[in-house]
Design a protein around this motif. Structure first.
Motif, mmCIF file in Angstrom:
data_model
loop_
_atom_site.group_PDB
_atom_site.id
_atom_site.type_symbol
_atom_site.label_atom_id
_atom_site.label_comp_id
_atom_site.label_asym_id
_atom_site.label_seq_id
_atom_site.Cartn_x
_atom_site.Cartn_y
_atom_site.Cartn_z
ATOM 1 N N PHE A 230 37.991 -80.897 4.765
ATOM 2 C CA PHE A 230 36.729 -80.491 5.385
ATOM 3 C C PHE A 230 35.967 -79.558 4.446
ATOM 4 C CE2 PHE A 230 38.609 -80.745 9.968
ATOM 5 C CZ PHE A 230 38.458 -82.118 9.969
ATOM 6 N N GLY A 231 36.668 -78.556 3.911
ATOM 7 C CA GLY A 231 36.020 -77.582 3.041
ATOM 8 C C GLY A 231 35.434 -78.220 1.791
ATOM 9 N N ALA A 232 36.170 -79.146 1.191
ATOM 10 C CA ALA A 232 35.682 -79.812 -0.025
ATOM 11 C C ALA A 232 34.425 -80.632 0.275
ATOM 12 C CB ALA A 232 36.782 -80.696 -0.617
ATOM 13 N N ALA A 233 34.452 -81.379 1.374
ATOM 14 C CA ALA A 233 33.290 -82.207 1.738
ATOM 15 C C ALA A 233 32.084 -81.337 2.098
ATOM 16 C CB ALA A 233 33.649 -83.133 2.904
ATOM 17 N N MET A 234 32.319 -80.259 2.820
ATOM 18 C CA MET A 234 31.226 -79.363 3.205
ATOM 19 C C MET A 234 30.631 -78.673 1.979
ATOM 20 S SD MET A 234 32.872 -77.726 6.641
ATOM 21 C CE MET A 234 33.302 -78.746 8.057
ATOM 22 N N ALA A 235 31.484 -78.283 1.036
ATOM 23 C CA ALA A 235 30.997 -77.639 -0.187
ATOM 24 C C ALA A 235 30.090 -78.593 -0.968
ATOM 25 C CB ALA A 235 32.173 -77.189 -1.051
ATOM 26 N N GLN A 236 30.490 -79.853 -1.065
ATOM 27 C CA GLN A 236 29.656 -80.833 -1.771
ATOM 28 C C GLN A 236 28.285 -80.946 -1.127
ATOM 29 O OE1 GLN A 236 32.027 -84.449 -1.780
ATOM 30 N NE2 GLN A 236 32.493 -84.147 -3.951
ATOM 31 N N HIS B 260 40.423 -68.388 6.219
ATOM 32 C CA HIS B 260 41.786 -67.955 6.533
ATOM 33 C C HIS B 260 42.270 -68.775 7.728
ATOM 34 C CE1 HIS B 260 45.207 -65.419 7.425
ATOM 35 N NE2 HIS B 260 44.746 -65.230 8.642
ATOM 36 N N GLY B 261 43.426 -69.377 7.598
ATOM 37 C CA GLY B 261 43.993 -70.112 8.729
ATOM 38 C C GLY B 261 43.204 -71.372 9.040
ATOM 39 N N PRO B 262 43.045 -71.677 10.324
ATOM 40 C CA PRO B 262 42.379 -72.930 10.710
ATOM 41 C C PRO B 262 40.858 -72.855 10.580
ATOM 42 C CG PRO B 262 43.059 -71.764 12.682
ATOM 43 C CD PRO B 262 43.560 -70.958 11.499
ATOM 44 N N GLU B 263 40.387 -72.930 9.330
ATOM 45 C CA GLU B 263 38.960 -72.940 9.025
ATOM 46 C C GLU B 263 38.742 -73.874 7.838
ATOM 47 O OE1 GLU B 263 37.083 -68.633 9.977
ATOM 48 O OE2 GLU B 263 38.338 -68.674 8.183
ATOM 49 N N PRO B 264 37.526 -74.404 7.696
ATOM 50 C CA PRO B 264 37.245 -75.166 6.483
ATOM 51 C C PRO B 264 37.501 -74.284 5.254
ATOM 52 C CG PRO B 264 35.459 -75.416 8.068
ATOM 53 C CD PRO B 264 36.370 -74.343 8.598
ATOM 54 N N ASP B 265 38.186 -74.830 4.281
ATOM 55 C CA ASP B 265 38.519 -74.082 3.070
ATOM 56 C C ASP B 265 37.244 -73.758 2.301
ATOM 57 O OD1 ASP B 265 39.632 -73.002 0.805
ATOM 58 O OD2 ASP B 265 40.616 -74.842 0.148
ATOM 59 N N GLN C 208 34.052 -70.621 -5.545
ATOM 60 C CA GLN C 208 34.125 -70.959 -6.970
ATOM 61 C C GLN C 208 32.800 -71.499 -7.488
ATOM 62 O OE1 GLN C 208 37.494 -73.618 -6.639
ATOM 63 N NE2 GLN C 208 38.915 -72.060 -7.404
ATOM 64 N N ALA C 209 32.137 -72.335 -6.698
ATOM 65 C CA ALA C 209 30.854 -72.905 -7.117
ATOM 66 C C ALA C 209 29.805 -71.818 -7.294
ATOM 67 C CB ALA C 209 30.371 -73.945 -6.106
ATOM 68 N N ALA C 210 29.765 -70.858 -6.375
ATOM 69 C CA ALA C 210 28.785 -69.769 -6.488
ATOM 70 C C ALA C 210 28.983 -69.006 -7.786
ATOM 71 C CB ALA C 210 28.895 -68.836 -5.285
ATOM 72 N N LEU C 211 30.224 -68.678 -8.103
ATOM 73 C CA LEU C 211 30.494 -67.933 -9.332
ATOM 74 C C LEU C 211 30.207 -68.786 -10.567
ATOM 75 C CD1 LEU C 211 33.763 -66.032 -8.346
ATOM 76 C CD2 LEU C 211 31.440 -65.117 -8.502
ATOM 77 N N ILE D 202 26.664 -77.713 8.679
ATOM 78 C CA ILE D 202 27.241 -78.618 7.691
ATOM 79 C C ILE D 202 28.600 -79.060 8.198
ATOM 80 C CG2 ILE D 202 28.047 -78.831 5.307
ATOM 81 C CD1 ILE D 202 25.922 -76.435 4.884
ATOM 82 N N THR D 203 28.767 -80.362 8.336
ATOM 83 C CA THR D 203 30.048 -80.933 8.737
ATOM 84 C C THR D 203 30.631 -81.687 7.557
ATOM 85 O OG1 THR D 203 29.435 -83.152 9.505
ATOM 86 C CG2 THR D 203 28.996 -81.310 11.023
ATOM 87 N N GLU D 204 31.797 -82.275 7.755
ATOM 88 C CA GLU D 204 32.392 -83.086 6.695
ATOM 89 C C GLU D 204 31.650 -84.398 6.489
ATOM 90 O OE1 GLU D 204 34.721 -84.226 10.442
ATOM 91 O OE2 GLU D 204 33.575 -82.524 9.665
ATOM 92 N N ARG D 205 30.732 -84.745 7.421
ATOM 93 C CA ARG D 205 30.017 -86.009 7.341
ATOM 94 C C ARG D 205 28.520 -85.913 7.104
ATOM 95 N NH1 ARG D 205 32.448 -88.406 12.814
ATOM 96 N NH2 ARG D 205 34.647 -88.239 12.268
#
Length: 193
Positions: free
Chosen positions: A33-39, A59-64, A70-73, A185-188
Motif C-alpha cells: 500500500f505504502g509503495a503504491a501510494m508513494a508513487q 508504525h504498525g498497521p499503516e501504509p509504509d 526517502q523520496a522527499a529527501l 490517496i489509495t493504493e489504486r
C-alpha cells in the motif's frame, strides 16, 4: 422512538469497524500500500511544487511511509515529521537523516528532542495518517486530536491522506474541529476533493 446516537458513539463505532478491517492486512500488504501510494503522491503537482513536506512516520498497521520519506529527501525537499510534545500536542520537526528516528510517544518513530520545530506556516504539503477516510475528505483518526490541532496552525498546507481502498467509507462522523483532506490517496487512485 430511539434517540440519535451521539457523535462520540458514532466515532467509536467507526473506529471499531476501521480497526477490525485494518487487522486483516498483513505487513506485506501495508508495505505494498505504502509503495503504491508513494508513487501516486509523488506525481501530484502539490508534491512537486512543495519545498517543505510534512509526513507521518508509519508504525504498525499503516501504509509504509518510508518510500515517501526517502523520496522527499532524495528530491531535496525539507522533510518534517511529527513529534509529540504533550497530550494532544505535536510539532513538525525538520529531519535530514531518517536514521535519527527512534520510538517515541506510543512507540511511533520520532525525531530527537533536541531538533527544533519548523514553523507551521512553512509547511506546504501535509501527508496524514487515518484509521479510515470518508469520500468527502473526512479523516477518522485515533481520537487524540493531535493532527487536527496541529493542522489548525497550518492554514497553507495542502492536506493529503493515505488510506487503503478498503477503509474508504461513504460517510464518517465529523465534528467542528475535524479538518477535511483535500486529497485521498489509495493504493489504486487519487481522489481530489
Amino acid at each position: 422512538m430511539q434517540p440519535e446516537p451521539s457523535l462520540k458513539t458514532e466515532k467509536a463505532a467507526a473506529r471499531r469497524w476501521a480497526r477490525q478491517t485494518r487487522a486483516a492486512f498483513t505487513p506485506e500488504q501495508w508495505a505494498a500500500f505504502g509503495a503504491a501510494m508513494a508513487q501516486r503522491l509523488c506525481l501530484l503537482p502539490q508534491w512537486q511544487a512543495a519545498q517543505t513536506v510534512f509526513c507521518f512516520a508509519s508504525h504498525g498497521p499503516e501504509p509504509d511511509t518510508l518510500p515517501l520519506l526517502q523520496a522527499a529527501l532524495a528530491e531535496g525537499k525539507q522533510l518534517c515529521v511529527p513529534r509529540c510534545t504533550g497530550p494532544g500536542q505535536m510539532e513538525a520537526i525538520p529531519l535530514g537523516d531518517l536514521a535519527l528516528l527512534a520510538p517515541g510517544s506510543y512507540e511511533i518513530p520520532e525525531p530527537p528532542a533536541q531538533l527544533p520545530p519548523c514553523p507551521p506556516a512553512g509547511i506546504q504539503l501535509a501527508v496524514l495518517p487515518c484509521l479510515a477516510a470518508g469520500l468527502d475528505g473526512t479523516r477518522l483518526g485515533h481520537g487524540g486530536g493531535y493532527y487536527d490541532r496541529w493542522l489548525a496552525r497550518c492554514p497553507g498546507a495542502y492536506r493529503a491522506v493515505l488510506c487503503p481502498e478498503a477503509l474508504l467509507a461513504p460517510h464518517l462522523p465529523v465534528d467542528a474541529l475535524d479538518l477535511p483532506a483535500q486529497c485521498i490517496i489509495t493504493e489504486r487512485r487519487v481522489l481530489t476533493l
